[in-house]
Write a protein that holds these residues in place. Structure first.
Motif, mmCIF file in Angstrom:
data_model
loop_
_atom_site.group_PDB
_atom_site.id
_atom_site.type_symbol
_atom_site.label_atom_id
_atom_site.label_comp_id
_atom_site.label_asym_id
_atom_site.label_seq_id
_atom_site.Cartn_x
_atom_site.Cartn_y
_atom_site.Cartn_z
ATOM 1 N N GLU A 108 5.547 5.516 7.638
ATOM 2 C CA GLU A 108 6.248 4.281 7.998
ATOM 3 C C GLU A 108 7.718 4.310 7.589
ATOM 4 N N SER A 189 3.076 -3.634 3.193
ATOM 5 C CA SER A 189 2.544 -2.299 3.486
ATOM 6 C C SER A 189 1.046 -2.186 3.213
ATOM 7 N N ARG A 192 -1.392 -3.392 5.961
ATOM 8 C CA ARG A 192 -1.362 -2.476 7.105
ATOM 9 C C ARG A 192 -2.088 -1.171 6.779
ATOM 10 N N SER A 196 -5.183 0.713 8.809
ATOM 11 C CA SER A 196 -4.721 1.938 9.463
ATOM 12 C C SER A 196 -5.891 2.868 9.777
#
Length: 237
Positions: A108, A189, A192, A196
């Motif tokens: 990212e 973060s 996510r 993922s």
């Protein structure tokens, strides 16, 4: 055509003498049938033997895999992977979890956050106070000052307080900045990461490896042909 076969009883010196007897069998048709039966029985025995060898090979292969990766270690891995979803703190203080999360942040392009957090953790573990000023300066120049190579996203007030702490560095000089970056990762973060593909695939893989019921079910399907052959062989004999 008929063949006469003479069968002699076992000799018994003290017993009464018995006349030999004979049995008449048809050598034409019966011999052919007998050979065919023996041939079919031999073929099915060979088939059963091959299937047994295949089954033993699969069992040995499974046992070797278990030796390389014990069930306990896979179960522990699956449980730890599940615990990563409890909190960011649990994730960061687990070696594999930290590694997986760091890789995710690199994908990212936000790995400066985890690098800064780790640098602060290492800074707080400094045993000699005389080493604090040079380490503090390095962290500040790398992550906090304007246009730093890995500048983290801090509000103006936090940056000002941290800059003032550089005048006389101590073990708590970066606590406010580290807490701000931790909260940023936790709210942004970390959620996510849990959604993922990398984390979900890892979790599913650990569950699959550590689930003994699925392994037994898969072995049962593979042995269905063996069971049918065994039943057929027993019935024919």
């Amino acid at each position: 055509m008929e063949t006469v076969m003479f069968l002699f009883p076992q000799l018994n010196v003290f017993g009464p003498k018995e006349e030999p007897y004979y049995k008449i069998i048809k050598s034409g048709e019966s011999e052919v049938v007998k050979r065919e039966n023996n041939s079919r029985a031999k073929e099915k025995r060979n088939r059963l033997s091959l299937l047994l060898q295949k089954s033993e090979y699969n069992e040995n292969d499974d046992s070797s895999n278990k030796a390389e990766k014990s069930p306990k270690s896979t179960r522990d891995s699956s449980c730890e992977c599940l615990k990563w979803s409890e909190s960011l703190q649990t994730l960061l203080f687990h070696k594999d979890g930290l590694h997986a999360f760091s890789n995710f942040l690199r994908m990212e392009f936000s790995d400066e956050n985890i690098d800064f957090w780790l640098a602060c953790e290492d800074y707080k573990k400094t045993k000699q106070s005389c080493k604090l000023p040079p380490k503090a300066k390095k962290i500040y120049e790398e992550f906090i000052q304007t246009d730093a190579p890995k500048e983290v996203n801090l509000d103006a007030r936090t940056k000002e307080i941290t800059a003032n702490n550089m005048r006389n560095p101590c073990f708590t000089s970066f606590n406010l900045a580290q807490s701000a970056i931790y909260n940023l990762m936790e709210q942004d973060s970390y959620p996510r990461f849990l959604k993922s593909e990398s984390y979900l695939d890892m979790f599913k893989y650990n569950q699959l490896v550590s689930n003994p019921h699925r392994r037994r079910s898969r072995s049962f399907n593979n042995c269905s042909e063996f069971k049918e052959a065994r039943a057929d062989f027993t019935f024919s004999l």
